[in-house]
Design a protein around this motif. Structure first.
Motif, PDB file in Angstrom:
ATOM      1  N   SER A 181      18.729 -19.015   9.728  1.00 54.42           N
ATOM      2  CA  SER A 181      18.467 -17.705  10.296  1.00 54.42           C
ATOM      3  C   SER A 181      18.049 -17.845  11.755  1.00 54.42           C
ATOM      4  O   SER A 181      17.503 -18.867  12.182  1.00 54.42           O
TER       5      SER A 181
ATOM      6  N   TRP B 111      19.265 -20.331  -0.125  1.00 53.91           N
ATOM      7  CA  TRP B 111      19.968 -19.490  -1.102  1.00 53.91           C
ATOM      8  C   TRP B 111      21.475 -19.638  -0.983  1.00 53.91           C
ATOM      9  O   TRP B 111      22.185 -19.659  -1.992  1.00 53.91           O
TER      10      TRP B 111
ATOM     11  N   ILE C 177      15.009 -19.853   4.662  1.00 53.48           N
ATOM     12  CA  ILE C 177      15.296 -19.106   3.437  1.00 53.48           C
ATOM     13  C   ILE C 177      16.804 -18.945   3.257  1.00 53.48           C
ATOM     14  O   ILE C 177      17.351 -19.174   2.174  1.00 53.48           O
ATOM     15  N   LEU C 178      17.484 -18.557   4.320  1.00 51.98           N
ATOM     16  CA  LEU C 178      18.926 -18.286   4.262  1.00 51.98           C
ATOM     17  C   LEU C 178      19.733 -19.485   3.780  1.00 51.98           C
ATOM     18  O   LEU C 178      20.504 -19.364   2.819  1.00 51.98           O
TER      19      LEU C 178
ATOM     20  N   GLU D  94      18.323 -11.099   6.642  1.00 56.03           N
ATOM     21  CA  GLU D  94      19.553 -11.889   6.765  1.00 56.03           C
ATOM     22  C   GLU D  94      19.988 -12.446   5.415  1.00 56.03           C
ATOM     23  O   GLU D  94      21.186 -12.503   5.101  1.00 56.03           O
ATOM     24  N   THR D  95      19.017 -12.853   4.613  1.00 54.62           N
ATOM     25  CA  THR D  95      19.347 -13.407   3.301  1.00 54.62           C
ATOM     26  C   THR D  95      19.817 -12.320   2.348  1.00 54.62           C
ATOM     27  O   THR D  95      20.775 -12.510   1.580  1.00 54.62           O
ATOM     28  N   GLU D  96      19.178 -11.168   2.373  1.00 50.45           N
ATOM     29  CA  GLU D  96      19.582 -10.070   1.489  1.00 50.45           C
ATOM     30  C   GLU D  96      20.997  -9.585   1.793  1.00 50.45           C
ATOM     31  O   GLU D  96      21.675  -9.057   0.906  1.00 50.45           O
TER      32      GLU D  96
ATOM     33  N   ASN E  24      11.781 -23.204  -0.150  1.00 48.42           N
ATOM     34  CA  ASN E  24      13.065 -23.318   0.543  1.00 48.42           C
ATOM     35  C   ASN E  24      13.023 -24.252   1.755  1.00 48.42           C
ATOM     36  O   ASN E  24      13.453 -23.906   2.850  1.00 48.42           O
TER      37      ASN E  24
ATOM     38  N   PHE F 182      15.865 -13.233  -6.458  1.00 53.04           N
ATOM     39  CA  PHE F 182      15.472 -13.114  -5.061  1.00 53.04           C
ATOM     40  C   PHE F 182      14.352 -12.092  -4.898  1.00 53.04           C
ATOM     41  O   PHE F 182      13.441 -12.289  -4.081  1.00 53.04           O
TER      42      PHE F 182
END
Length: 327
Positions: free
Chosen positions: A184, A196, A192-193, A241-243, A164, A260
Motif C-alpha cells: 500500500s 491478503w 496489510i494489502l 486499499e485492501t477492501e 500481516n 477480513f
C-alpha cells in the motif's frame, strides 16, 4: 539471474543496517541484496556503501524524498530479476542460514510462497521472545503438529488472521508479477494489502514452523508500532486499499470477507490504543466512514460465524463507541 532478491527498505538506519546486512550475508545462496534508502538524514547510505565496496551483490537505491516503506519496497520490486524474493527490515536480523533453508524448501515445493515463524527482540541484548504470540493454535491447526506442511487456505482460513508482516515470507518472483503483488502507499500498515493478496491468490502455500528471523520491537524507537500521532490515521488508507480487492473479486468476497471484517475490527481496536487523545474524534469519524460499506449480506455472513462480532460491527457503522469491545 540471482537465486533470490532480498529487499531492505531503510530510513535513518545507520545504527542497525550493518547487523541486518551481516545476517543476510551469512548465506551461500546467490543473492541480489537491494537496500532502498528512503531519504535518510543520517549515515545509512555511507554504511551501505562500505558494504558495497566489499560485496558486489549489494545494490543501493536512493529515494530523493521520503515515501514510506511501502512505496520504497514497490520501487525495489520493479528492479529485481530473480527466482525468489524476500523482504527484510533494516533493524532486523536473520537466523544463520535462513535464506539457504528457505530457498531449498521452495525448490522442492510446488507453491508460490512460504511463510515462517520468528523471534521478537524487545530490547537490545535482551532474551529473544517467541514470535506470533496468540498464534500458536493457528500454527498447530494448520500444520497438524508438523514443522513443515503445504497448506490449502480453504482448509485453514484463519491463517489470514495472522499478523500481516512482510518479513516472514518468501515469494516466487513470477507470482509477484502475476498477481501484481505490491504494498500500500499508506505510510503505516502498508503490509496489510500484500498479506491478503498473497494468501488469497496463492490458495496453497508452504508453512514453516521454524523461527528464521528476529524482529526488533524496541520500546521508544521510531518504529511504526510506536507511532501515536497523525501518521496513525494512515491505517484507514491501508484498509481501504485492501477492501477494494473484495469489491473487485466476488469469489474472495464470498469466501474471505467475513474474516477480513474480523481482522479489521481487531486491527482498529489495536490502533485505538495508539492514538493521541486529541486525535480521537478524527479517528472515530474515520471508523464510522470505514464501515459505511457494511451491507446486510455482510451482516448475515459474519453473523453465521460470530453473532457478537456481527452486532458490534453493525453498531460501528453508526458509532465507533464499541470499537474497544470489537478488539
Amino acid at each position: 539471474m540471482a537465486k533470490i532478491s532480498i529487499i531492505i527498505p531503510a530510513y535513518n538506519a545507520a545504527q542497525d543496517i550493518g547487523n541486518a546486512l551481516d545476517s543476510v550475508l551469512k548465506n551461500k545462496s546467490d543473492m541480489d541484496i537491494v537496500v532502498i534508502d528512503d531519504a535518510s538524514s543520517d549515515d545509512t547510505c555511507s554504511v551501505v556503501e562500505q558494504y558495497m565496496s566489499r560485496h558486489s551483490n549489494i545494490r543501493l537505491l536512493r529515494n530523493e524524498a521520503n515515501t514510506g516503506p511501502g512505496v520504497a519496497r514497490n520501487r525495489a520490486l520493479m528492479s529485481i530479476d530473480s527466482e525468489y524474493c524476500m523482504f527484510h527490515d533494516a533493524d532486523d536480523t536473520l537466523v544463520n542460514g535462513a535464506v539457504d533453508i528457505l530457498t531449498s524448501l521452495m525448490d522442492r515445493a510446488d507453491v508460490d510462497f512460504a511463510f515462517f515463524n520468528y523471534f521478537i527482540l524487545r530490547n537490545r541484548g535482551a532474551v529473544l521472545e517467541e514470535g506470533g504470540i496468540g498464534a500458536e493454535g493457528t500454527w498447530q491447526d494448520a500444520l497438524g503438529g508438523q514443522e513443515l506442511a503445504i497448506v490449502e487456505l480453504d482448509k485453514a482460513p484463519n491463517l489470514l488472521l495472522m499478523v500481516n508482516y512482510p518479513w516472514n515470507k518468501i515469494f516466487r518472483t513470477s507470482f509477484i508479477r502475476r498477481v501484481n503483488l505490491r504494498f500500500s502507499t499508506a505510510r503505516i500498515n502498508e503490509d496489510i494489502l500484500p498479506h491478503w493478496v498473497a494468501f488469497m491468490h496463492a490458495g496453497r502455500f508452504l508453512a514453516v514452523n521454524r523461527k528464521l528471523t528476529i524482529h526488533s520491537l524496541i520500546a521508544g524507537s521510531d518504529q511504526h508500532t510506536n507511532v501515536y500521532d497523525e501518521r496513525r490515521l494512515a491505517i484507514f488508507e491501508a484498509i481501504r486499499e485492501t477492501e477494494s480487492i473484495f469489491e473487485r473479486n466476488k469469489v474472495f468476497r464470498d469466501k474471505y470477507y467475513h474474516l477480513f471484517l474480523y481482522f479489521k475490527a481487531g486491527l482498529l481496536g489495536w490502533a485505538l490504543s495508539r492514538v493521541r487523545p486529541d486525535l480521537r474524534r478524527i479517528f472515530d469519524e474515520h471508523v464510522t466512514h470505514s464501515y459505511r460499506g457494511f451491507t446486510d449480506e455482510d451482516f448475515k455472513r459474519i453473523y453465521q460465524h460470530s453473532p457478537d462480532l456481527a452486532l458490534t460491527i453493525l453498531k460501528l457503522k453508526y458509532s465507533p463507541a464499541g470499537l474497544a469491545t470489537a478488539a
